[in-house]
Structures are given as structure tokens and as C-alpha cells.
Write a protein that holds these residues in place. Structure first.
Motif, mmCIF file in Angstrom:
data_model
loop_
_atom_site.group_PDB
_atom_site.id
_atom_site.type_symbol
_atom_site.label_atom_id
_atom_site.label_comp_id
_atom_site.label_asym_id
_atom_site.label_seq_id
_atom_site.Cartn_x
_atom_site.Cartn_y
_atom_site.Cartn_z
ATOM 1 N N ARG A 50 46.815 42.149 33.022
ATOM 2 C CA ARG A 50 46.150 41.075 32.292
ATOM 3 C C ARG A 50 44.652 41.338 32.287
ATOM 4 N NH1 ARG A 50 47.606 34.806 32.667
ATOM 5 N NH2 ARG A 50 49.008 35.544 31.043
ATOM 6 N N THR A 81 41.085 39.692 31.290
ATOM 7 C CA THR A 81 40.446 38.420 30.950
ATOM 8 C C THR A 81 39.004 38.692 30.558
ATOM 9 O OG1 THR A 81 41.800 37.427 32.672
ATOM 10 C CG2 THR A 81 40.057 36.061 31.755
ATOM 11 N N THR A 109 35.456 36.957 29.467
ATOM 12 C CA THR A 109 34.728 35.684 29.451
ATOM 13 C C THR A 109 33.263 35.936 29.105
ATOM 14 O OG1 THR A 109 34.423 35.947 31.831
ATOM 15 C CG2 THR A 109 36.185 34.482 31.136
ATOM 16 N N LYS A 148 38.947 34.982 26.343
ATOM 17 C CA LYS A 148 40.168 35.565 25.792
ATOM 18 C C LYS A 148 40.968 36.221 26.894
ATOM 19 C CE LYS A 148 37.320 37.600 23.110
ATOM 20 N NZ LYS A 148 36.648 38.584 22.251
ATOM 21 N N VAL A 149 42.272 36.272 26.696
ATOM 22 C CA VAL A 149 43.107 36.956 27.661
ATOM 23 C C VAL A 149 44.047 37.899 26.900
ATOM 24 C CG1 VAL A 149 44.810 35.073 27.739
ATOM 25 C CG2 VAL A 149 44.563 36.552 29.697
ATOM 26 N N PHE A 150 44.225 39.102 27.433
ATOM 27 C CA PHE A 150 45.108 40.071 26.801
ATOM 28 C C PHE A 150 46.165 40.491 27.813
ATOM 29 C CE2 PHE A 150 40.850 40.531 25.093
ATOM 30 C CZ PHE A 150 41.059 40.462 23.723
ATOM 31 N N ASP A 151 47.432 40.273 27.462
ATOM 32 C CA ASP A 151 48.516 40.760 28.316
ATOM 33 C C ASP A 151 48.961 42.097 27.760
ATOM 34 O OD1 ASP A 151 48.694 38.719 30.235
ATOM 35 O OD2 ASP A 151 49.615 37.395 28.756
ATOM 36 N N VAL A 152 48.705 43.136 28.541
ATOM 37 C CA VAL A 152 48.926 44.497 28.069
ATOM 38 C C VAL A 152 50.057 45.132 28.864
ATOM 39 C CG1 VAL A 152 47.826 46.752 27.707
ATOM 40 C CG2 VAL A 152 46.456 44.673 27.599
ATOM 41 N N GLU A 153 50.953 45.811 28.136
ATOM 42 C CA GLU A 153 51.945 46.644 28.812
ATOM 43 C C GLU A 153 51.581 48.081 28.505
ATOM 44 O OE1 GLU A 153 56.129 45.657 28.306
ATOM 45 O OE2 GLU A 153 55.535 43.569 28.174
ATOM 46 N N LEU A 154 51.584 48.918 29.536
ATOM 47 C CA LEU A 154 51.243 50.306 29.275
ATOM 48 C C LEU A 154 51.998 51.251 30.184
ATOM 49 C CD1 LEU A 154 47.558 51.017 30.402
ATOM 50 C CD2 LEU A 154 48.920 49.153 31.244
ATOM 51 N N ALA A 170 42.582 53.501 31.879
ATOM 52 C CA ALA A 170 42.891 53.285 30.463
ATOM 53 C C ALA A 170 42.420 51.900 30.017
ATOM 54 C CB ALA A 170 44.389 53.436 30.232
ATOM 55 N N ALA A 218 39.726 50.644 27.247
ATOM 56 C CA ALA A 218 40.092 49.679 26.204
ATOM 57 C C ALA A 218 39.077 48.541 26.134
ATOM 58 C CB ALA A 218 41.490 49.132 26.480
ATOM 59 N N LEU A 243 38.011 45.573 23.559
ATOM 60 C CA LEU A 243 38.376 44.203 23.932
ATOM 61 C C LEU A 243 37.190 43.306 24.266
ATOM 62 C CD1 LEU A 243 41.580 44.909 26.085
ATOM 63 C CD2 LEU A 243 41.398 44.479 23.648
ATOM 64 N N GLY A 267 48.976 55.269 25.963
ATOM 65 C CA GLY A 267 50.000 54.655 26.806
ATOM 66 C C GLY A 267 50.219 53.176 26.590
ATOM 67 N N SER A 293 52.293 47.493 24.416
ATOM 68 C CA SER A 293 52.322 46.125 23.900
ATOM 69 C C SER A 293 51.052 45.379 24.286
ATOM 70 C CB SER A 293 53.550 45.401 24.470
ATOM 71 O OG SER A 293 53.361 44.005 24.457
ATOM 72 N N ARG A 321 49.476 41.329 23.871
ATOM 73 C CA ARG A 321 49.599 39.951 23.380
ATOM 74 C C ARG A 321 48.331 39.209 23.761
ATOM 75 N NH1 ARG A 321 54.510 38.540 21.444
ATOM 76 N NH2 ARG A 321 54.515 36.331 21.983
ATOM 77 N N GLY A 330 45.915 35.865 24.258
ATOM 78 C CA GLY A 330 45.912 34.439 24.549
ATOM 79 C C GLY A 330 44.493 33.940 24.703
#
Lengths: 92, 92
Positions: free
Chosen positions: A4, A6, A8, A40-46, A57, A61, A66, B32, B35, B37, B39
Motif C-alpha cells: 500500500r 499512501t 499525502t 491518495k492511496v494505491f493498493d499495488v500488487e507486484l 520498484a 513508481a 504516484l 513487475g 495490479s 487500485r 483509493g
């Protein structure tokens, strides 16, 4: 690996959006709110071999896309399975 | 009292903004990422006699304004001084 990010606003940077939310909450009858700041919050899968690689990484980003590092801070929290924040999460 | 409200899209709700970020990160050479998302996060300061009152006010704020509960979840974390999340923080 899940993480995650975040983002601000830095302290001292004006947040008109937050101010508008603050006013709206007061109008709507939510009492006691003295300050709102939005981020803002970004939930990233990597896919990364380990946490260090994932953090590198994600840092790239944040710096590239971001966060606007002139006015924003970012915080990276790697989450392993149970959703715990990594001890090495960083404030940028 | 300080609190952080995190609003995220519910599972299954499409997130075109997240998809766009994912594509942009790949174009920018961040490897890598599978995904993303997006918020929102709200850092709220409020005057409340205790944590329970603060949580009630914040829950009202989320239901009325901060989150669209049809498609979004919200999470309230009260932070006391040192910035720790309250054990009673809730997923809405």
C-alpha cells in the motif's frame, strides 16, 4: 506481493479540497471537525523476488508517477499475507 | 484527536483509474506491477470527548460524504499522539 502506497500533502501545503470537505461536513451536521486533509492511496500488487526489490520498484513508481515530491510525501508499506506493514516502510 | 479515514473500492468494482496507472507504470519502466487500485485517504482532526465519540462522528462523515458505500469500503483509524491505530478501527 501486496503493498500500500499512501501519498499525502506535505505540511504547510494548502489543501483547498480538504477545506471544502471540512465545510461540507459541518454543513451536514458532523460536529467537531477542525481540519481535513485529503490524500491518495494505491493498493499495488507486484511480482518481486523479495521485499527489498518490491520496495525499490515502488519507490521508483512514487518518484516517477504516484507522488509529486515537491508538495507530497509518500509512504510505502509492504504487506505479507496477513496484511501487516513492513518494518522497513519509508516516508519519502 | 487525529484520525485517518481510508476509502477503497470494494472487491469486484472496476477501477479504470487504477488500470491507467498500471499501464503508465509499465510504460515508465517500473517492472513487475500486476495490479493497481486507487483509493482516498482523509486525515481528520476533530474535537471529541473520547474515542467512541470520535468514531461515531467519523462514521457519520463516511456515510454522508466521504465514501460511496454502494461501491466503496471505509476504514477508520483513530490515532492517539504516537500515531497508532486504535484497536477498534472498523471496516465499513
Amino acid at each position: 506481493m501486496k503493498a500500500r502506497v499512501t501519498v499525502t500533502l506535505k505540511t504547510g501545503v494548502l489543501d483547498p479540497q480538504g477545506k471544502a470537505i471540512e465545510g461540507a461536513l459541518t454543513s451536514l451536521g458532523v460536529e467537531g471537525v477542525t481540519s481535513v486533509r485529503q490524500g491518495k492511496v494505491f493498493d499495488v500488487e507486484l511480482d518481486a523476488p523479495d521485499e527489498a526489490a518490491a520496495e525499490t520498484a515502488l519507490k521508483a513508481a512514487c518518484e516517477k508517477l504516484l507522488a509529486n515530491t515537491v508538495i507530497e510525501n509518500y509512504r510505502i508499506a509492504i504487506r505479507n499475507g496477513a496484511g501487516k506493514a513492513a518494518p522497513g516502510s519509508k516516508e519519502g
